[in-house]
Scaffold this motif. Structure first.
Motif, short mmCIF file in Angstrom:
data_model
loop_
_atom_site.label_atom_id
_atom_site.label_comp_id
_atom_site.label_asym_id
_atom_site.label_seq_id
_atom_site.Cartn_x
_atom_site.Cartn_y
_atom_site.Cartn_z
N GLU A 213 0.80 -1.17 -0.19
CA GLU A 213 -0.07 0.05 -0.04
C GLU A 213 0.76 1.24 0.01
N PHE A 214 1.92 1.27 0.85
CA PHE A 214 2.63 2.51 1.06
C PHE A 214 3.72 2.49 -0.43
N THR A 215 3.91 1.62 -1.02
CA THR A 215 4.91 1.56 -2.17
C THR A 215 4.15 1.44 -3.52
N ASN A 216 2.80 1.86 -3.40
CA ASN A 216 2.20 1.71 -4.75
C ASN A 216 2.30 0.18 -5.36
N GLY A 217 2.41 -0.78 -4.67
CA GLY A 217 2.48 -2.28 -5.09
C GLY A 217 3.78 -2.86 -5.62
N VAL A 218 4.85 -1.79 -5.33
CA VAL A 218 6.31 -2.14 -5.76
C VAL A 218 7.21 -2.97 -4.99
N GLY A 219 6.89 -2.30 -3.69
CA GLY A 219 7.75 -3.01 -2.52
C GLY A 219 8.97 -2.10 -2.31
N VAL A 220 9.70 -2.55 -1.17
CA VAL A 220 10.92 -1.56 -0.49
C VAL A 220 12.17 -2.13 -1.48
N ASN A 221 13.12 -1.02 -1.61
CA ASN A 221 14.36 -1.11 -2.11
C ASN A 221 15.32 -2.05 -1.31
N ALA A 222 15.27 -1.83 -0.04
CA ALA A 222 15.93 -2.81 1.19
C ALA A 222 15.01 -2.95 2.56
N VAL A 223 15.23 -4.22 3.01
CA VAL A 223 14.86 -4.34 4.31
C VAL A 223 16.10 -4.67 5.22
N TYR A 224 15.67 -4.19 6.58
CA TYR A 224 16.80 -4.60 7.66
C TYR A 224 16.00 -5.26 8.66
N ASP A 225 16.32 -6.43 8.74
CA ASP A 225 15.43 -7.52 9.63
C ASP A 225 16.45 -7.95 10.75
N GLY A 226 16.43 -7.58 11.97
CA GLY A 226 16.92 -8.15 13.04
C GLY A 226 16.08 -9.05 13.74
N ILE A 227 14.93 -9.57 13.39
CA ILE A 227 13.98 -10.31 14.11
C ILE A 227 14.21 -11.72 13.61
N GLY A 228 14.49 -12.18 12.45
CA GLY A 228 14.54 -13.39 12.09
C GLY A 228 13.51 -14.25 11.58
N LYS A 229 13.29 -15.29 12.28
CA LYS A 229 12.33 -16.40 11.62
C LYS A 229 11.07 -15.64 11.69
N ALA A 230 10.63 -15.02 12.59
CA ALA A 230 9.06 -14.46 12.50
C ALA A 230 8.67 -13.60 11.31
N THR A 231 9.78 -12.89 10.86
CA THR A 231 9.49 -11.95 10.02
C THR A 231 10.12 -12.14 8.60
N PHE A 232 10.84 -13.18 8.31
CA PHE A 232 11.59 -13.36 7.17
C PHE A 232 10.66 -13.40 5.99
N GLU A 233 9.59 -14.26 5.94
CA GLU A 233 8.60 -14.28 5.00
C GLU A 233 8.12 -12.78 4.28
N ALA A 234 7.73 -12.25 5.56
CA ALA A 234 7.25 -10.82 5.23
C ALA A 234 8.18 -10.16 4.63
N SER A 235 9.19 -10.08 5.14
CA SER A 235 10.31 -9.24 4.47
C SER A 235 10.75 -9.44 3.23
N PHE A 236 10.68 -10.91 2.96
CA PHE A 236 10.94 -11.27 1.37
C PHE A 236 10.07 -11.05 0.59
N GLU A 237 8.84 -10.96 0.93
CA GLU A 237 7.81 -10.85 0.17
C GLU A 237 7.57 -9.27 0.01
#
Length: 336
Positions: A213-237
């Motif tokens: 929604e925030f990126t008009n469907g494009v997605g982010v240029n980079a994700v910084y993920d220090g949480i790991g297992k719980a957020t990996f799939e959401a970060s990837f997508e």
């Protein structure tokens, strides 16, 4: 100079467990230094989530293992080959085994040791004994694994945590649009005040849906993920085509194995960086440590120590940190 004792108080564990009960506050030998080392009497030591990884066995550790990764203090002994430091120097530094009254560190190169002013105050010791791990992690990460640029969309998890607050400020200062996630609205408000452009409550919102929604469907240029297992799939997508995934922590558990072929459809790059790899020469250490100090002294980077604990109370600090009940930085005061 006071005589150096034979034993000291430390926080250590002798067996690994996710349970905090394995942590011990006890007497332990003061380390003997070689000709290449200095001995530092510690004043403050910053608390970092990485200690949980060693305690749980996720990261290997030889036992008994004295915890800690950063501290500040005064040089009380030096080896014959050390020329960069003298007894009485006030320092802040990166090293294992800092949850202790005394720590020995290689003193021949000057890497990962920062000399403080001769008139450094207790507040200076507290700040600089607590900021190096998280401050230098954030500073190197917005430049090295991914060089954040003006106009980038950046997804940042745990934005109200120690590293998260600094990453939010640094990325926003470079002109990026930071999409911050946090587990409560109060934590999200902290991220907003530090420069986040968009907010996602990770307890109630669909992260991927919000990012799209925030990126008009494009997605982010980079994700910084220090949480790991719980957020990996959401970060990837959430990544845009040619996006970069910076995975740097495991607070929810280690990322499960995945097929490298998953990177191909969107030409995604994934990295697992660590701070030490970016500060492993005198030149890189000087560059980033000086830049960090300048940002703080000029008021361009806000660093908040939210609570100071006595060394013996580290288990309480660890419980609060690992339960996600904290924001900002936790610090230990070392008994003198």
């Amino acid at each position: 100079m006071t005589a150096i004792p034979k034993t000291q108080k430390v926080i250590l564990f002798e067996e690994t467990s996710e349970d905090l009960s394995v942590l011990q506050y006890k007497d332990f030998p003061v380390p003997e230094i070689s000709a290449d080392e200095i001995l530092i009497k510690n004043r403050y030591a910053g608390v970092n989530f990485i200690e949980a990884y060693f305690r749980s066995g996720l990261y290997p550790a030889e036992t008994p293992y004295v915890l800690g990764r950063e501290a500040s203090g005064v040089v009380v002994a030096k080896g014959d080959n050390v020329t960069h430091f003298k007894v009485g120097d006030k320092v802040a530094y990166l090293s294992p085994s800092t949850f202790a009254q005394y720590t020995k560190v290689d003193g021949t190169t000057g890497i990962r040791i920062l000399k403080l002013k001769d008139d450094a105050s207790d507040e200076d010791f507290k700040l600089l004994g607590s900021v190096l791990v998280q401050g230098l992690t954030a500073l190197t990460f917005v430049n090295e694994p991914y060089n954040v640029k003006s106009g980038d969309f950046i997804l940042l998890h745990a934005a109200a945590g120690g590293v998260g607050q600094l990453l939010t400020q640094l990325a926003a200062a470079k002109g990026a649009k930071v999409i911050a996630t946090a587990s409560t609205d109060a934590k999200l408000q902290i991220a907003k005040e530090l420069g986040a452009s968009f907010l996602i409550n990770s307890s109630t919102d669909d992260i991927v849906k919000k990012v799209k929604e925030f990126t008009n469907g494009v997605g982010v240029n980079a994700v910084y993920d220090g949480i790991g297992k719980a957020t990996f799939e959401a970060s990837f997508e959430s990544l845009a085509p040619k996006g970069t995934f910076i995975s740097f922590g495991n607070s929810s558990g280690a990322v499960p194995p995945f097929s490298i072929s998953r990177l191909a459809p969107k030409n995604i790059a994934i990295l697992r960086p660590q701070l030490f790899g970016y500060t492993n020469t005198p030149e890189t250490w000087e560059k980033y440590s000086k830049e960090l100090l300048a940002l703080i002294s000029e008021g361009k980077l806000k660093f908040t120590i939210t609570k100071v604990y006595a060394l013996k109370d580290y288990p309480k600090a660890a419980q609060e940190l690992e339960s996600r009940a904290t924001t900002g930085k936790l610090t230990l005061e070392i008994p003198q």
